[in-house]
Enzyme design. Structure first.
Site, PDB file in Angstrom:
ATOM      1  N   ASP A 168     -31.150  -0.283 -19.739  1.00  0.00           N
ATOM      2  CA  ASP A 168     -29.873  -0.790 -20.226  1.00  0.00           C
ATOM      3  C   ASP A 168     -29.209   0.353 -21.002  1.00  0.00           C
ATOM      4  O   ASP A 168     -29.745   0.782 -22.035  1.00  0.00           O
ATOM      5  CB  ASP A 168     -30.151  -1.996 -21.141  1.00  0.00           C
ATOM      6  CG  ASP A 168     -28.884  -2.547 -21.752  1.00  0.00           C
ATOM      7  OD1 ASP A 168     -27.823  -1.910 -21.607  1.00  0.00           O
ATOM      8  OD2 ASP A 168     -28.959  -3.621 -22.364  1.00  0.00           O
ATOM      9  N   CYS A 234     -13.111  -1.210 -11.749  1.00  0.00           N
ATOM     10  CA  CYS A 234     -12.318  -1.626 -10.592  1.00  0.00           C
ATOM     11  C   CYS A 234     -11.658  -2.969 -10.921  1.00  0.00           C
ATOM     12  O   CYS A 234     -11.547  -3.848 -10.076  1.00  0.00           O
ATOM     13  CB  CYS A 234     -13.131  -1.656  -9.307  1.00  0.00           C
ATOM     14  SG  CYS A 234     -14.582  -2.693  -9.352  1.00  0.00           S
TER      15      CYS A 234
HETATM   16  N1  SAM Z   1     -20.665   4.081 -10.574  1.00  0.00           N
HETATM   17  C1  SAM Z   1     -21.197   3.362  -9.436  1.00  0.00           C
HETATM   18  C2  SAM Z   1     -20.787   4.064  -8.157  1.00  0.00           C
HETATM   19  O1  SAM Z   1     -19.751   4.732  -8.144  1.00  0.00           O
HETATM   20  O2  SAM Z   1     -21.505   3.984  -7.160  1.00  0.00           O
HETATM   21  C3  SAM Z   1     -20.768   1.908  -9.447  1.00  0.00           C
HETATM   22  C4  SAM Z   1     -21.178   1.243 -10.728  1.00  0.00           C
HETATM   23  S1  SAM Z   1     -20.914  -0.495 -10.760  1.00  0.00           S
HETATM   24  C5  SAM Z   1     -19.241  -0.597 -11.150  1.00  0.00           C
HETATM   25  C6  SAM Z   1     -21.639  -0.891 -12.303  1.00  0.00           C
HETATM   26  C7  SAM Z   1     -23.145  -0.725 -12.342  1.00  0.00           C
HETATM   27  O3  SAM Z   1     -23.567  -0.892 -13.700  1.00  0.00           O
HETATM   28  C8  SAM Z   1     -23.935  -1.773 -11.544  1.00  0.00           C
HETATM   29  O4  SAM Z   1     -24.832  -1.105 -10.689  1.00  0.00           O
HETATM   30  C9  SAM Z   1     -24.700  -2.559 -12.611  1.00  0.00           C
HETATM   31  O5  SAM Z   1     -25.969  -2.987 -12.185  1.00  0.00           O
HETATM   32  C10 SAM Z   1     -24.815  -1.526 -13.714  1.00  0.00           C
HETATM   33  N2  SAM Z   1     -24.989  -2.046 -15.087  1.00  0.00           N
HETATM   34  C11 SAM Z   1     -24.524  -3.206 -15.609  1.00  0.00           C
HETATM   35  N3  SAM Z   1     -24.840  -3.281 -16.912  1.00  0.00           N
HETATM   36  C12 SAM Z   1     -25.507  -2.153 -17.218  1.00  0.00           C
HETATM   37  C13 SAM Z   1     -26.099  -1.655 -18.406  1.00  0.00           C
HETATM   38  N4  SAM Z   1     -26.053  -2.354 -19.535  1.00  0.00           N
HETATM   39  N5  SAM Z   1     -26.707  -0.450 -18.372  1.00  0.00           N
HETATM   40  C14 SAM Z   1     -26.757   0.269 -17.228  1.00  0.00           C
HETATM   41  N6  SAM Z   1     -26.222  -0.159 -16.063  1.00  0.00           N
HETATM   42  C15 SAM Z   1     -25.602  -1.345 -16.065  1.00  0.00           C
END
Ligand code: SAM
Length: 297
Positions: A168, A234
């Site tokens: 996280d 997004c």
């Molecule tokens: N940046 C990525 C790409 O361009 O391929 C897309 C990212 S997507 C918008 C957001 C990602 O954040 C998801 O894979 C989700 O599982 C992850 N996520 C959500 N909460 C998070 C956290 N607290 N710490 C790390 N990752 C997290």
């Protein structure tokens, strides 16, 4: 079945953008997206990809603001996925909007860069390519399954300087210190066709803005003084963008930096003059991009 957006979303859009712009946003969200790709310059180059596409009778267009991006005119994703250039990781299928945050962050060789929410890795691999695979990148992802996809993509694209942390990002130690950070935050997907899915709810927007606030606070703590970060989503809703930034920046010594995009990229009104909200259309997902610099103490 006919695609319709939920009433609460239409109301939020009208409150933020007015009726005329909102109707236009909804019409554009309904349009199918053209396939776009990015040349993976770690493994290939623009000329090789052009030749490979021409050999397969696939027609394409280039963009004046990014040499490595191609718009595909006459082939769907499944056709492209059959090509050797895809199988060998020489191209990455990526929406044009999603290519903007790494360009705005402008990674350089030897910089220490954190990609805070990284899976499936479209932007991590682009950060690697833009820095000639010479930046020290840490890619953080909380979801273990998505983390595996991230590792697979890094390997396939040859992004060999990336260290993955399955954690996280909000719990990262405050002792970290990065030159640059990309926070491509988890969001409701209100700028994408996620708005037609059953998981697109008011609760999702509220939950997303809380996570975004937590992640942005952490990012600003572990960004070096003088360092720069990009916050992107997004989503085109200010609850997940402008409001999150305005709230968090009150507690940090940091400034917004002007984001300038090519005139070819249509934008929506934005409450932060330095940031950009890219309008959804056939080529772009609705996207928010802001750049922040932490003040040198
Ligand atoms: N940046 C990525 C790409 O361009 O391929 C897309 C990212 S997507 C918008 C957001 C990602 O954040 C998801 O894979 C989700 O599982 C992850 N996520 C959500 N909460 C998070 C956290 N607290 N710490 C790390 N990752 C997290």
């Amino acid at each position: 079945m006919e695609k319709v957006v939920p009433n609460f979303f239409e109301e939020l859009l009208i409150k933020q953008y007015g009726k005329e712009i909102s109707e236009n946003i909804i019409l554009n969200l309904l349009k199918p997206k053209k396939v776009t790709l990015r040349v993976n310059t770690i493994k290939s180059n623009v000329d090789e990809i052009k030749e490979a596409l021409i050999a397969e009778n696939i027609s394409f267009k280039n963009l004046r603001w990014y040499n490595d991006a191609f718009i595909i005119e006459n082939a769907k994703e499944d056709i492209l996925k059959e090509l050797e250039i895809y199988k060998q990781g020489k191209i990455y299928l990526q929406n044009l909007s999603s290519m903007l945050p790494p360009i705005v962050l402008n990674p350089k060789p030897q910089e220490n860069i954190l990609d805070m929410a990284a899976a499936p890795g479209g932007k991590t691999t682009q950060l690697a390519a833009l820095s000639q695979n010479k930046a020290y990148i840490t890619a953080c992802e909380r979801n273990k399954i998505r983390g595996e996809k991230l590792k697979y993509n890094l390997e396939k694209q040859g992004a060999s300087m990336v260290n993955v942390m399955l954690e996280d990002a909000a719990s990262l130690s405050d002792f970290f210190s990065f030159d640059k950070i990309l926070l491509d935050a988890p969001c409701s997907g209100s700028g994408t066709d996620n708005v037609f899915k059953s998981n697109f709810t008011l609760e999702l927007i509220q939950k997303s803005s809380k996570t975004q606030e937590k992640l942005l606070r952490k990012a600003l703590k572990i960004l070096k003084p003088g360092g720069e970060m990009v916050y992107s989503t997004c989503s085109i809703l200010k609850n997940e963008n402008e409001k999150v930034i305005e709230k968090v920046l009150k507690d940090f010594k940091a400034n917004l930096v002007q984001v300038d995009l090519d005139d070819e990229i249509e934008c929506l009104p934005c409450a932060i003059k330095e940031a950009k909200v890219v309008a959804p259309n056939e080529l772009f997902e609705g996207f928010f991009v802001a750049k922040i610099r932490k003040i040198l103490c």
